[in-house]
Design a protein around this motif. Structure first.
Motif, PDB file in Angstrom:
ATOM      1  N   PRO A  44      20.394 -23.020 -27.648  1.00 11.88           N
ATOM      2  CA  PRO A  44      19.938 -22.083 -28.677  1.00 11.88           C
ATOM      3  C   PRO A  44      20.154 -20.630 -28.241  1.00 11.88           C
ATOM      4  O   PRO A  44      20.752 -20.353 -27.199  1.00 11.88           O
ATOM      5  CB  PRO A  44      18.443 -22.400 -28.763  1.00 11.88           C
ATOM      6  N   VAL A  45      19.640 -19.711 -29.043  1.00 11.85           N
ATOM      7  CA  VAL A  45      19.582 -18.307 -28.634  1.00 11.85           C
ATOM      8  C   VAL A  45      18.729 -18.208 -27.376  1.00 11.85           C
ATOM      9  O   VAL A  45      17.631 -18.768 -27.308  1.00 11.85           O
ATOM     10  CB  VAL A  45      18.973 -17.441 -29.758  1.00 11.85           C
ATOM     11  N   ALA A  46      19.243 -17.525 -26.381  1.00 15.04           N
ATOM     12  CA  ALA A  46      18.514 -17.345 -25.131  1.00 15.04           C
ATOM     13  C   ALA A  46      17.632 -16.099 -25.210  1.00 15.04           C
ATOM     14  O   ALA A  46      17.860 -15.198 -26.029  1.00 15.04           O
ATOM     15  CB  ALA A  46      19.495 -17.218 -23.967  1.00 15.04           C
ATOM     16  N   PHE A  47      16.623 -16.040 -24.335  1.00 16.99           N
ATOM     17  CA  PHE A  47      15.864 -14.806 -24.154  1.00 16.99           C
ATOM     18  C   PHE A  47      16.665 -13.955 -23.185  1.00 16.99           C
ATOM     19  O   PHE A  47      16.841 -14.316 -22.015  1.00 16.99           O
ATOM     20  CB  PHE A  47      14.468 -15.096 -23.607  1.00 16.99           C
ATOM     21  N   ASN A  48      17.154 -12.814 -23.667  1.00 19.31           N
ATOM     22  CA  ASN A  48      18.077 -11.989 -22.894  1.00 19.31           C
ATOM     23  C   ASN A  48      17.309 -10.921 -22.120  1.00 19.31           C
ATOM     24  O   ASN A  48      17.057  -9.819 -22.638  1.00 19.31           O
ATOM     25  CB  ASN A  48      19.106 -11.357 -23.830  1.00 19.31           C
ATOM     26  N   CYS A  49      16.910 -11.272 -20.910  1.00 23.79           N
ATOM     27  CA  CYS A  49      16.150 -10.345 -20.073  1.00 23.79           C
ATOM     28  C   CYS A  49      16.957  -9.072 -19.834  1.00 23.79           C
ATOM     29  O   CYS A  49      18.142  -9.141 -19.471  1.00 23.79           O
ATOM     30  CB  CYS A  49      15.838 -10.980 -18.718  1.00 23.79           C
ATOM     31  N   PHE A  50      16.321  -7.934 -20.052  1.00 22.72           N
ATOM     32  CA  PHE A  50      16.860  -6.590 -19.793  1.00 22.72           C
ATOM     33  C   PHE A  50      17.907  -6.143 -20.818  1.00 22.72           C
ATOM     34  O   PHE A  50      18.389  -5.016 -20.737  1.00 22.72           O
ATOM     35  CB  PHE A  50      17.448  -6.470 -18.373  1.00 22.72           C
TER      36      PHE A  50
ATOM     37  N   GLN B 198      21.757  -4.882 -15.500  1.00 24.41           N
ATOM     38  CA  GLN B 198      22.365  -6.204 -15.633  1.00 24.41           C
ATOM     39  C   GLN B 198      21.472  -7.122 -16.459  1.00 24.41           C
ATOM     40  O   GLN B 198      20.279  -7.254 -16.191  1.00 24.41           O
ATOM     41  CB  GLN B 198      22.598  -6.827 -14.258  1.00 24.41           C
ATOM     42  N   VAL B 199      22.055  -7.789 -17.441  1.00 22.43           N
ATOM     43  CA  VAL B 199      21.332  -8.719 -18.314  1.00 22.43           C
ATOM     44  C   VAL B 199      21.306 -10.112 -17.694  1.00 22.43           C
ATOM     45  O   VAL B 199      22.244 -10.520 -17.000  1.00 22.43           O
ATOM     46  CB  VAL B 199      22.009  -8.767 -19.697  1.00 22.43           C
ATOM     47  N   ALA B 200      20.232 -10.854 -17.961  1.00 19.88           N
ATOM     48  CA  ALA B 200      20.105 -12.258 -17.558  1.00 19.88           C
ATOM     49  C   ALA B 200      19.684 -13.079 -18.766  1.00 19.88           C
ATOM     50  O   ALA B 200      18.619 -12.838 -19.337  1.00 19.88           O
ATOM     51  CB  ALA B 200      19.073 -12.409 -16.440  1.00 19.88           C
TER      52      ALA B 200
END
Length: 204
Positions: free
Chosen positions: A139-145, A40-42
């Motif tokens: 903005p562009v988010a940091f997409n964990c995982f 799952q991405v966050a």
């Protein structure tokens, strides 16, 4: 769906599938983002509390890191080239900082058979509303995982299921007082076709 969370330190918080939350993180505190079930991405945003026009910058971070694959010891920079977060522990090692948060337009343009959804962009905007963050400012988010391998020869990329397994996590330390917005991603391709919760914990 979103929640504005008065986060209690050392307590694990739950973000339900396809929703988001926002909360404050003080300088020196750590934020652990956990994938409790795996795959799952966050999407994560960080915004300076002293001036909310200063927020996470994909372009500056990737420029200074000289890699698109950020992990332990990398710093996440703002649009003013200040460090907002440092990654201090990472059990996965593959995250994305290229792709914008999924949105209503994502579902309209990229998914033929999916019902409309406001996506992470809409969830981030709703969660950040108490701080007056405009929708166009996100903005562009940091997409964990999130797992986005890039072909070195052609530059083409694929969105593949996350490499994270149940209980995997990434831990950040705040370099300054921040507003954090965090989602359990809503895009089918990013999550291998299923939607699961994201957990997080603030400590320090």
């Amino acid at each position: 769906m979103f929640t504005e969370t008065a986060t209690r330190p050392d307590t694990t918080q739950i973000i339900p599938p396809r929703s988001g939350a926002a909360f404050t993180l003080n300088a020196g505190q750590t934020l652990t983002v956990i994938d409790p079930e795996g795959g799952q991405v966050a999407d994560l945003l960080a915004i300076a509390r002293a001036d909310t026009r200063e927020m996470l910058s994909s372009g500056r971070t990737l420029d200074y890191a000289e890699t698109i694959y950020l992990s332990t010891a990398h710093k996440l920079y703002s649009n003013r080239s200040n460090v907002l977060l440092e990654i201090i522990e990472d059990t996965v090692g593959r995250h994305d900082f290229l792709l914008t948060p999924c949105s209503e337009a994502t579902f309209r343009l990229c998914y033929d058979n999916e019902p409309p959804h406001r996506g992470c962009h809409g969830n981030l905007h709703a969660a950040l509303a108490p701080w007056g963050i405009a929708e166009d400012a996100i903005p562009v988010a940091f997409n964990c995982f999130m797992n986005v391998p890039v072909d070195g020869a052609t530059g083409r990329f694929k969105v593949l299921p996350p490499l994270s397994k149940a209980g995997d996590f990434i831990r950040f330390r705040a370099a300054t007082d921040l507003i954090i917005a965090l989602t359990a991603c809503s895009a089918p391709a990013s999550n291998g076709g299923s939607f699961k919760p994201i957990h997080y914990r603030v400590e320090g």
